[in-house]
Design an enzyme around this catalytic site. Structure first.
Site, PDB file in Angstrom:
ATOM      1  CG  ASP A  44      -1.670   1.419   1.488  1.00 32.88           C
ATOM      2  OD1 ASP A  44      -2.311   1.832   0.434  1.00 32.88           O
ATOM      3  OD2 ASP A  44      -1.626   1.669   2.541  1.00 32.88           O
ATOM      4  CG  ASP A  97      -1.854   2.239   6.903  1.00 31.32           C
ATOM      5  OD1 ASP A  97      -2.121   2.249   5.533  1.00 31.32           O
ATOM      6  OD2 ASP A  97      -2.041   3.283   7.367  1.00 31.32           O
ATOM      7  CG  ASP A 111      -4.258  -1.246   2.794  1.00 32.85           C
ATOM      8  OD1 ASP A 111      -4.314  -1.093   1.666  1.00 32.85           O
ATOM      9  OD2 ASP A 111      -3.778  -0.490   3.533  1.00 32.85           O
TER      10      ASP A 111
END
Length: 438
Positions: A206, A405, A409
């Site tokens: 990410d 995080d 995600d």
């Protein structure tokens, strides 16, 4: 009569509005989202303009401007404008609801070695017991052997043949690896996670909050001739002082870090999707994007190219206007963490293919990806798209790790062979991942 009729219609419209459970709202229904409210369903903006904090769904660090025709997602937070939204998905099929289902469907946590040993012991142990029993009974009963002698031999066979060492050693090795990892600040959820990293080929990452700080910061102040940096920053920060917008907070925080004295702004006005206006020390000041400049009837000239160069670097650029004249630019960005370049370099040296999957816009994603030397960039992706990307890589025969995080995600973390969550991230990401970096 016309006035009375108009008032009557308005009153009826107000009385027709009611607060209902999202599950009771049918597709095609129009609902109102007031400033600061959380959007209850996926939909399309029918009227009104605002900015929406989409971080819970897409991970974007900066609120996104919305106008009629734009899509909004359940679970995101409306900004300063009231909007009317047409529901496009029922409550059970929103992007957020699908993410929750994908997390639940993807969870699996047992070690392959543990599963193999368990299957092996389920067959092997009864065979050994049966063999020992036959050794103890058959010779004395059928061939006249000594009971004490053959009972002793049966016990020897039972002790030697019992798979205790095999069955016990695997969990002990797994527990030892979990404890060693925890001492280094890496929490592993079960033996499966301890074994898989050795087989990984691809690492998906990410962007916001993982590669970057996840919080906008002031990165540059570019004054025009006749103005200095401190003056431009003072005007911008004074105007944004009372705002709770993430970009405003970044500018104010930057001014405080540089010990720039701010003034109070009078006649403050927020222009949705464009910027803000006000009066600072008796001077008319405006701060906003190119749309704001055009609204004020100004020409940005060469500053447009300078602003575009900054945007190509993944920064958000705002023009500072003083008494009808552009005084300079301020640039805000979500900076890359200091440790990120070295981490990407280490992954490449270990032979991993590195992919960045982010809900942020393509320009920002490409700028950061190019700077870090990431192999492949996927931008403007939703949570379900991230999980789909992981599935595609797995279908190619790769073992995949995903690091992230945020709530957005979670499906990809659960789908990946190894999900790695930032310890500072959302609870749902930590719950979905097999590894947490404390």
């Amino acid at each position: 009569y016309d006035l009375a009729e108009g008032i009557g219609h308005a009153v009826c419209a107000v009385l027709a509005d009611a607060e209902v459970d999202p599950a009771e709202v049918a597709v095609g229904t129009t609902f109102i989202v007031l400033p600061g409210e959380r959007i209850g369903l996926d939909g399309r903006v029918e009227s009104g303009r605002t900015e929406v904090d989409q971080a819970p769904i897409t991970g974007e660090s900066v609120p996104v401007d919305k106008e009629p025709g734009d899509q909004v997602f359940a679970g995101t937070i409306n900004g300063s404008g009231a909007i009317e939204v047409i529901a496009t998905q029922p409550a059970g099929e929103t992007t957020l609801a699908r993410s929750v289902r994908q997390v639940a469907d993807s969870q699996a946590n047992r070690s392959e070695s543990e599963r193999f040993v368990e299957r092996f012991a389920r067959i092997y142990t009864p065979v050994i017991f049966a063999s020992a029993l036959l050794v103890a009974l058959v010779p004395p009963l059928l061939f006249g052997g000594q009971w004490s002698d053959w009972t002793y031999r049966a016990l020897v066979l039972l002790v030697i043949g019992c798979p205790c060492a095999l069955v016990i050693s695997t969990p002990v090795a797994i527990v030892a690896s979990l404890a060693a990892s925890a001492r280094h600040g890496v929490l592993l959820k079960g033996g499966r996670v301890a074994e898989l990293p050795a087989k990984l080929a691809v690492v998906a990452l990410d962007k916001t909050g993982t590669l970057t700080m996840g919080k906008p910061q002031l990165v540059a102040v570019l004054p025009e001739p006749g103005h200095d940096e401190a003056e431009v920053l003072r005007l911008a920060a004074s105007l944004e002082r009372g705002s709770e917008h993430p970009l405003a907070e970044a500018i104010v925080r930057g001014a405080e870090e540089r010990d720039v004295k701010m003034a109070n702004a009078d006649d403050f006005e927020a222009v949705t999707g464009k910027g803000v206006k006000g009066v600072v020390d008796g001077q008319a000041v405006a701060l906003g994007n190119l749309a704001m400049i055009r609204e004020l009837g100004l020409e940005a000239g060469e500053l447009t190219a300078k602003a575009n160069d900054r945007r190509d670097e993944g920064e958000t650029v705002m023009f500072v206007v003083l008494d009808g004249e552009i005084a300079g630019l301020v640039a805000v960005a979500d900076p890359v963490k200091e440790t990120t370049p070295a981490a990407i370099k280490d992954l490449h040296e270990l032979g991993f293919r590195v992919i960045m999957a982010t809900g942020d816009n393509e320009r920002t994603a490409k700028a950061i990806g190019a700077r870090l030397g990431i192999d492949e960039i996927r931008a403007d992706v939703l949570p379900e798209d991230k999980a789909r990307i992981i599935k595609e890589l797995q279908a190619e025969g790769h073992k995949v790790a995903m690091a992230g995080d945020g709530v957005n995600d979670a499906p990809a973390l659960a789908q990946a062979d190894v999900g790695i969550a930032m310890g500072t991230g959302a609870d749902v990401a930590i719950e979905s991942a097999g590894v947490t970096l404390v």
